[in-house]
Design an enzyme around this catalytic site. Structure first.
Site, PDB file in Angstrom:
ATOM      1  N   ASN A 111     -18.015  -9.329 -31.578  1.00 14.76           N
ATOM      2  CA  ASN A 111     -18.465 -10.440 -32.411  1.00 14.76           C
ATOM      3  C   ASN A 111     -19.408 -11.328 -31.616  1.00 14.76           C
ATOM      4  O   ASN A 111     -19.288 -11.434 -30.398  1.00 14.76           O
ATOM      5  CB  ASN A 111     -17.242 -11.273 -32.848  1.00 14.76           C
ATOM      6  N   HIS A 113     -20.579 -15.319 -31.386  1.00 15.82           N
ATOM      7  CA  HIS A 113     -20.110 -16.641 -31.799  1.00 15.82           C
ATOM      8  C   HIS A 113     -21.054 -17.703 -31.227  1.00 15.82           C
ATOM      9  O   HIS A 113     -21.424 -17.633 -30.052  1.00 15.82           O
ATOM     10  CB  HIS A 113     -18.678 -16.876 -31.302  1.00 15.82           C
ATOM     11  N   ASP A 149     -11.898 -16.078 -32.523  1.00 13.07           N
ATOM     12  CA  ASP A 149     -12.909 -16.260 -31.473  1.00 13.07           C
ATOM     13  C   ASP A 149     -12.265 -16.315 -30.083  1.00 13.07           C
ATOM     14  O   ASP A 149     -12.710 -17.077 -29.213  1.00 13.07           O
ATOM     15  CB  ASP A 149     -13.744 -17.535 -31.741  1.00 13.07           C
TER      16      ASP A 149
HETATM   17  C1  GAR Z   1     -24.864 -16.912 -36.227  1.00 14.02           C
HETATM   18  O1  GAR Z   1     -25.173 -18.108 -35.577  1.00 14.02           O
HETATM   19  C2  GAR Z   1     -23.538 -16.373 -35.735  1.00 14.02           C
HETATM   20  O2  GAR Z   1     -23.319 -16.582 -34.368  1.00 14.02           O
HETATM   21  C3  GAR Z   1     -22.583 -17.176 -36.569  1.00 14.02           C
HETATM   22  O3  GAR Z   1     -23.163 -17.220 -37.846  1.00 14.02           O
HETATM   23  C4  GAR Z   1     -24.572 -17.140 -37.714  1.00 14.02           C
HETATM   24  C5  GAR Z   1     -25.061 -15.983 -38.556  1.00 14.02           C
HETATM   25  O4  GAR Z   1     -26.465 -15.944 -38.600  1.00 14.02           O
HETATM   26  N1  GAR Z   1     -21.281 -16.569 -36.601  1.00 14.02           N
HETATM   27  C6  GAR Z   1     -20.173 -17.265 -36.703  1.00 14.02           C
HETATM   28  O5  GAR Z   1     -20.132 -18.476 -36.795  1.00 14.02           O
HETATM   29  C7  GAR Z   1     -18.916 -16.425 -36.730  1.00 14.02           C
HETATM   30  N2  GAR Z   1     -17.776 -17.240 -36.439  1.00 14.02           N
HETATM   31  P1  GAR Z   1     -27.202 -14.624 -39.020  1.00 14.02           P
HETATM   32  O6  GAR Z   1     -26.575 -14.186 -40.341  1.00 14.02           O
HETATM   33  O7  GAR Z   1     -28.628 -15.044 -39.206  1.00 14.02           O
HETATM   34  O8  GAR Z   1     -27.016 -13.600 -37.945  1.00 14.02           O
END
Ligand code: GAR
Length: 220
Positions: A111, A113, A149
């Site tokens: 994942n 984060h 996480d």
């Molecule tokens: C990213 O910043 C990712 O790290 C976060 O969501 C966003 C997705 O952007 N993930 C989380 O918060 C998971 N807990 P994206 O769809 O443009 O890749």
């Protein structure tokens, strides 16, 4: 096609910019993986269009329509096995996976984060980082365990917090770092230079990781 390339599934819920970064990286000559399948838990996820443009197989699995989490995770597992998936990348997948599913894919489920874990697990990480007054924020790629996480950290990239930052501006700079970090971590895992050892606790860093490749990686 190189038969040694790992088959990666990317799970998304939205925009899919990290998915795009993984598609772009795996398209490069010699990259040891290909994105073979994109799965979304939302039919309207923008990332599905990115997958379509790249000619990658897509699947939408909506937990509510399938009758809940257990059925969703059963269907997910089946689809991943049918597609011969070696490794799963969660990329903005906004759903917590159950302990059984996580155990089945242990060491093959990662994942990204948007914080320097273990700081700021969960949501709204950029706003929380600003409120806490940290001077360095960033992103982490980690193996997924049964917590939120909380799994073993594979790589991290730090992003300075600027005096006039708001959450959106900070998020933009962290996102650019995410795109570099995720593909680098994926590459090293596929090259067996990063492994999960000892039932989930330890990483085995080899030559490339010792040189700092998983801390603030440069663009590939
Ligand atoms: C990213 O910043 C990712 O790290 C976060 O969501 C966003 C997705 O952007 N993930 C989380 O918060 C998971 N807990 P994206 O769809 O443009 O890749």
């Amino acid at each position: 096609m190189n038969p040694a390339r790992k088959r990666v599934a990317v799970l998304i819920s939205g925009r899919g910019s990290n998915l795009q970064a993984l598609i772009d990286a795996t398209d490069q000559k010699g990259f040891p993986a290909e994105v073979a399948l994109v799965i979304s838990d939302r039919p309207d996820a923008q990332g599905l269009q990115r997958a379509e443009r790249a000619g990658i197989a897509r699947l939408v699995l909506v937990p509510k329509e399938l009758g809940g989490r257990a059925a969703f995770e059963g269907a997910l597992d089946e689809a991943l096995r049918e597609a011969g998936i070696d490794l799963i990348c969660l990329a903005g997948f906004m759903r917590i996976l159950g302990a059984d599913f996580v155990a089945r894919w242990q060491g093959r489920l990662i994942n990204i984060h948007p914080s320097l874990l273990p700081a700021f697990p969960g949501l709204d990480t950029h706003q929380r980082a600003l409120e806490a007054g940290v001077k360095l924020h960033g992103c982490s790629v980690h193996f997924v365990d049964a917590g939120v996480d909380s799994g073993p950290i594979i790589g991290q990239a730090a992003v300075p917090v600027l005096p006039d930052d708001d959450a959106d501006g900070l998020a933009d700079r962290v996102l650019a770092a995410e795109h570099r970090l995720y593909s680098r971590c994926l590459e090293l895992i596929c090259l067996d230079q990063v492994q999960l050892l000892g039932g989930g606790a330890k990483l085995a860093p080899a030559a490339a990781t010792k040189s700092g490749a998983l801390a603030n990686p440069e663009p590939r």
